[in-house]
Design a protein around this motif. Structure first.
Motif, PDB file in Angstrom:
ATOM      1  N   ARG A  76       8.825   3.560  -3.176  1.00 60.27           N
ATOM      2  CA  ARG A  76       9.969   4.427  -3.515  1.00 60.27           C
ATOM      3  C   ARG A  76      10.035   4.681  -5.021  1.00 60.27           C
ATOM      4  N   ARG A  77       9.774   3.639  -5.805  1.00 58.45           N
ATOM      5  CA  ARG A  77       9.840   3.782  -7.266  1.00 58.45           C
ATOM      6  C   ARG A  77       8.784   4.791  -7.749  1.00 58.45           C
ATOM      7  N   GLN A  78       7.565   4.691  -7.179  1.00 61.06           N
ATOM      8  CA  GLN A  78       6.500   5.617  -7.575  1.00 61.06           C
ATOM      9  C   GLN A  78       6.822   7.052  -7.160  1.00 61.06           C
ATOM     10  N   LEU A  79       7.379   7.218  -5.955  1.00 56.40           N
ATOM     11  CA  LEU A  79       7.745   8.561  -5.497  1.00 56.40           C
ATOM     12  C   LEU A  79       8.843   9.154  -6.369  1.00 56.40           C
ATOM     13  N   ALA A  80       9.818   8.333  -6.736  1.00 55.65           N
ATOM     14  CA  ALA A  80      10.918   8.822  -7.574  1.00 55.65           C
ATOM     15  C   ALA A  80      10.406   9.243  -8.947  1.00 55.65           C
ATOM     16  N   GLN A  81       9.494   8.453  -9.508  1.00 57.84           N
ATOM     17  CA  GLN A  81       8.940   8.800 -10.817  1.00 57.84           C
ATOM     18  C   GLN A  81       8.158  10.106 -10.734  1.00 57.84           C
ATOM     19  N   ALA A  82       7.365  10.260  -9.660  1.00 63.11           N
ATOM     20  CA  ALA A  82       6.597  11.486  -9.485  1.00 63.11           C
ATOM     21  C   ALA A  82       7.518  12.689  -9.294  1.00 63.11           C
ATOM     22  N   ALA A  83       8.591  12.494  -8.531  1.00 65.73           N
ATOM     23  CA  ALA A  83       9.537  13.589  -8.281  1.00 65.73           C
ATOM     24  C   ALA A  83      10.192  14.060  -9.574  1.00 65.73           C
ATOM     25  N   ALA A  84      10.404  13.127 -10.496  1.00 67.49           N
ATOM     26  CA  ALA A  84      11.027  13.478 -11.774  1.00 67.49           C
ATOM     27  C   ALA A  84      10.065  14.253 -12.675  1.00 67.49           C
ATOM     28  N   GLU A  85       8.759  14.125 -12.413  1.00 70.70           N
ATOM     29  CA  GLU A  85       7.757  14.717 -13.302  1.00 70.70           C
ATOM     30  C   GLU A  85       7.053  15.930 -12.708  1.00 70.70           C
ATOM     31  N   ALA A  86       7.228  16.183 -11.396  1.00 69.45           N
ATOM     32  CA  ALA A  86       6.370  17.162 -10.725  1.00 69.45           C
ATOM     33  C   ALA A  86       7.175  18.200  -9.950  1.00 69.45           C
ATOM     34  N   ASP A  87       6.491  19.315  -9.653  1.00 67.70           N
ATOM     35  CA  ASP A  87       7.050  20.344  -8.768  1.00 67.70           C
ATOM     36  C   ASP A  87       6.668  20.081  -7.320  1.00 67.70           C
ATOM     37  N   VAL A  88       5.515  19.423  -7.124  1.00 72.10           N
ATOM     38  CA  VAL A  88       4.972  19.201  -5.783  1.00 72.10           C
ATOM     39  C   VAL A  88       4.389  17.793  -5.707  1.00 72.10           C
ATOM     40  N   ILE A  89       4.663  17.093  -4.594  1.00 72.64           N
ATOM     41  CA  ILE A  89       4.019  15.818  -4.303  1.00 72.64           C
ATOM     42  C   ILE A  89       3.190  15.985  -3.029  1.00 72.64           C
ATOM     43  N   LEU A  90       1.913  15.625  -3.108  1.00 71.96           N
ATOM     44  CA  LEU A  90       1.046  15.606  -1.933  1.00 71.96           C
ATOM     45  C   LEU A  90       0.629  14.157  -1.693  1.00 71.96           C
ATOM     46  N   ILE A  91       0.705  13.720  -0.446  1.00 75.16           N
ATOM     47  CA  ILE A  91       0.282  12.370  -0.072  1.00 75.16           C
ATOM     48  C   ILE A  91      -0.824  12.506   0.960  1.00 75.16           C
ATOM     49  N   GLU A  92      -2.039  12.064   0.621  1.00 78.76           N
ATOM     50  CA  GLU A  92      -3.108  12.105   1.620  1.00 78.76           C
ATOM     51  C   GLU A  92      -2.999  10.885   2.521  1.00 78.76           C
ATOM     52  N   GLY A  93      -2.922  11.118   3.826  1.00 84.26           N
ATOM     53  CA  GLY A  93      -2.828  10.034   4.790  1.00 84.26           C
ATOM     54  C   GLY A  93      -4.135   9.282   4.921  1.00 84.26           C
ATOM     55  N   VAL A  94      -4.109   8.242   5.763  1.00 85.12           N
ATOM     56  CA  VAL A  94      -5.297   7.411   5.965  1.00 85.12           C
ATOM     57  C   VAL A  94      -5.661   7.424   7.456  1.00 85.12           C
ATOM     58  N   MET A  95      -6.931   7.569   7.762  1.00 86.97           N
ATOM     59  CA  MET A  95      -7.419   7.619   9.158  1.00 86.97           C
ATOM     60  C   MET A  95      -6.625   8.673   9.936  1.00 86.97           C
ATOM     61  N   GLY A  96      -6.212   8.353  11.186  1.00 86.71           N
ATOM     62  CA  GLY A  96      -5.373   9.262  11.950  1.00 86.71           C
ATOM     63  C   GLY A  96      -3.904   9.010  11.642  1.00 86.71           C
ATOM     64  N   LEU A  97      -3.060   9.973  11.940  1.00 82.02           N
ATOM     65  CA  LEU A  97      -1.639   9.922  11.578  1.00 82.02           C
ATOM     66  C   LEU A  97      -0.951   8.640  12.030  1.00 82.02           C
ATOM     67  N   TYR A  98      -1.282   8.159  13.242  1.00 83.88           N
ATOM     68  CA  TYR A  98      -0.606   6.979  13.793  1.00 83.88           C
ATOM     69  C   TYR A  98      -1.453   5.708  13.720  1.00 83.88           C
ATOM     70  N   ASP A  99      -2.594   5.780  13.041  1.00 84.70           N
ATOM     71  CA  ASP A  99      -3.475   4.609  12.955  1.00 84.70           C
ATOM     72  C   ASP A  99      -2.972   3.639  11.894  1.00 84.70           C
ATOM     73  N   GLY A 100      -3.091   2.353  12.211  1.00 85.15           N
ATOM     74  CA  GLY A 100      -2.736   1.323  11.234  1.00 85.15           C
ATOM     75  C   GLY A 100      -1.325   0.816  11.423  1.00 85.15           C
ATOM     76  N   THR A 101      -1.079  -0.375  10.879  1.00 91.01           N
ATOM     77  CA  THR A 101       0.248  -0.993  10.915  1.00 91.01           C
ATOM     78  C   THR A 101       0.563  -1.520   9.522  1.00 91.01           C
ATOM     79  N   PRO A 102       1.327  -0.755   8.742  1.00 92.71           N
ATOM     80  CA  PRO A 102       2.005   0.510   9.042  1.00 92.71           C
ATOM     81  C   PRO A 102       1.052   1.701   8.942  1.00 92.71           C
ATOM     82  N   SER A 103       1.482   2.822   9.540  1.00 94.07           N
ATOM     83  CA  SER A 103       0.663   4.029   9.598  1.00 94.07           C
ATOM     84  C   SER A 103       1.176   5.072   8.609  1.00 94.07           C
ATOM     85  N   SER A 104       0.409   6.161   8.495  1.00 93.48           N
ATOM     86  CA  SER A 104       0.865   7.292   7.683  1.00 93.48           C
ATOM     87  C   SER A 104       2.163   7.863   8.250  1.00 93.48           C
TER      88      SER A 104
END
Length: 434
Positions: A76-104
């Motif tokens: 959350r802290r990293q997202l908030a800092q990025a939101a304060a500095e950027a117009d757009v945030i892109l997050i690349e997921g990992v494997m498939g959308l529901y893969d992993g615990t926790p998942s994308s």
């Protein structure tokens, strides 16, 4: 009431690996940056290589988001800092959308970031709709739209768009004549691809983009957390020598931040260039990388080998992760089977193999609590040294990687994410612990 920042944000995800998430995220980041937008990109899950490419594409540092390894608060802290500095945030997921615990998908829901689904449309048309509706409804997740990769023609794109029904086709990317080169641990490093910026510009040019759909994207409200407690300077007065060159470059930027926040001074050196451990160093950090691609040069780097042996004999704490550990074994057999002499601090032989030998999130139990991280390697170490401990795999809780102690050396295939437990990290780099 907690403060919020609003920013356009998307989690770029897919049904599986190999759909083109990294290519599409890089193309989108480069296109938006060329339009004058301030773009910040994150990578979901443990990864060293994709963030290097995404940093090149966006022109801004790329950090990791993972609800388990990084933790909810730092995410959350990293997202908030990025939101304060950027117009757009892109997050690349990992494997498939529901893969992993926790998942994308878990990350998407936790922070209210809608999903942009990447589909490989190269061998389908109308079935794209069934695939994307399944991705959306299974969780469910909020689906912002679709980017169709490997689209053959305008008519093909129209068939895909019609099949999506109420989900917009956000953009298309044609099949690439020249793809981003890969090797056993993932993409080839951006610095090794001579025309990487031209490749990224070509991808951005070929990304056919629906500007109206972009304008309709709702902004995401990112909560601004309270300021973090200052980190106790547990490594004040320490100088940590960090190996950094093409053989040792798998390092989380957050790890270096943590060492600095702990009060350490960092100095960098290149074993590949034959540079010795800097004389002022009170500890050494050998991160992972590709020593197997540079085994001959490392075997001939006598100055570096002598200096790391001297540091070890003098009792300097040495933390060696994965590739760093491989370079400290007696020998390293590369992919062609040639055997090269390494620094010899960890008795044993390392050999590359075709099969994956270790993958996934793991944690190391220490006196200061669990230090979280991951493992990903294609080599094996044969050694007579008894492990001092083992990591624990997440979420299965079964035994993971061996953790070796030889004098002041701590070595493992485990890549630690230092912000997960700064106190444990400080102990690792302290002479008292070594």
């Amino acid at each position: 009431m907690a403060a919020h920042i609003e920013v356009k944000a998307l989690l770029v995800a897919a049904v599986s690996s190999g759909q083109g998430k990294t290519t599409v995220t890089a193309a989108l980041a480069r296109k938006l940056a060329r339009q004058g937008k301030r773009v910040r990109v994150f990578k979901c899950g443990p990864d060293f290589i994709d963030p290097m490419l995404l940093e090149r594409a966006s022109g801004a540092p790329v950090r990791s988001l993972d609800l388990w390894m990084v933790g909810h608060d730092l995410c959350r802290r990293q997202l908030a800092q990025a939101a304060a500095e950027a117009d757009v945030i892109l997050i690349e997921g990992v494997m498939g959308l529901y893969d992993g615990t926790p998942s994308s998908a878990d990350l998407s829901r936790e922070f209210g970031v809608p999903v942009m689904a990447v589909i490989d449309a190269g061998a389908m048309a109308q079935t794209a709709g069934a695939l994307v509706h399944g991705l959306r409804d299974y969780g469910p997740v909020e689906m912002a739209g679709v980017i169709a990769n490997r689209v053959a023609s305008e008519n093909h794109a129209k068939m895909v768009a019609a099949s999506l029904r109420d989900i917009p086709l956000f953009a298309t990317l044609p099949r690439q004549a020249k793809s981003l080169p890969e090797r056993h641990l993932g993409l080839v490093l951006p610095g090794e691809v001579g025309d990487i910026d031209q490749l990224l510009d070509n991808l951005a040019d070929q990304l056919v983009f629906d500007d109206a759909a972009w304008e309709r994207l709702r902004p995401v409200r990112i909560e601004v957390p309270p300021a973090a407690e200052p980190q106790a300077p547990l490594l004040a007065g320490q100088t940590i020598a960090v190996a950094r060159d093409p053989a040792f470059m798998f390092i989380y930027p957050a790890n270096l931040d943590t060492l600095r926040q702990l009060g350490a001074t960092l100095t960098f050196f290149s074993p590949l260039a034959g540079q010795p451990v800097p004389a002022e160093a009170t500890a050494v950090y050998l991160p992972g990388g590709y020593p197997e691609l540079h085994a001959e040069a490392l075997s001939q780097a006598s100055t570096w080998q002598a200096s790391i042996r001297s540091a070890h004999a003098a009792g300097l704490p040495i933390v060696a992760e994965c590739g760093g550990m491989m370079a400290l074994a007696d020998t390293l057999a590369d992919q062609a089977g040639a055997v090269w002499a390494m620094a010899g601090l960890l008795p044993g032989a390392v050999a590359m193999q075709a099969r994956l030998a270790g993958l996934g999130s793991q944690g190391l139990t220490t006196a200061q609590g669990v230090l979280r991280g991951h493992t990903f390697h294609y080599s094996k170490l044969e050694t007579t040294v008894e492990p001092a401990a083992y990591t624990i795999k997440h979420p299965s809780a079964v035994q993971g990687e061996a953790w070796y102690r030889v004098g002041s050396l701590a070595a493992s295939y485990f890549h630690a994410y230092f912000p997960s437990n700064p106190a444990a990290v400080a102990a690792l780099f302290s002479r008292s612990a070594a």
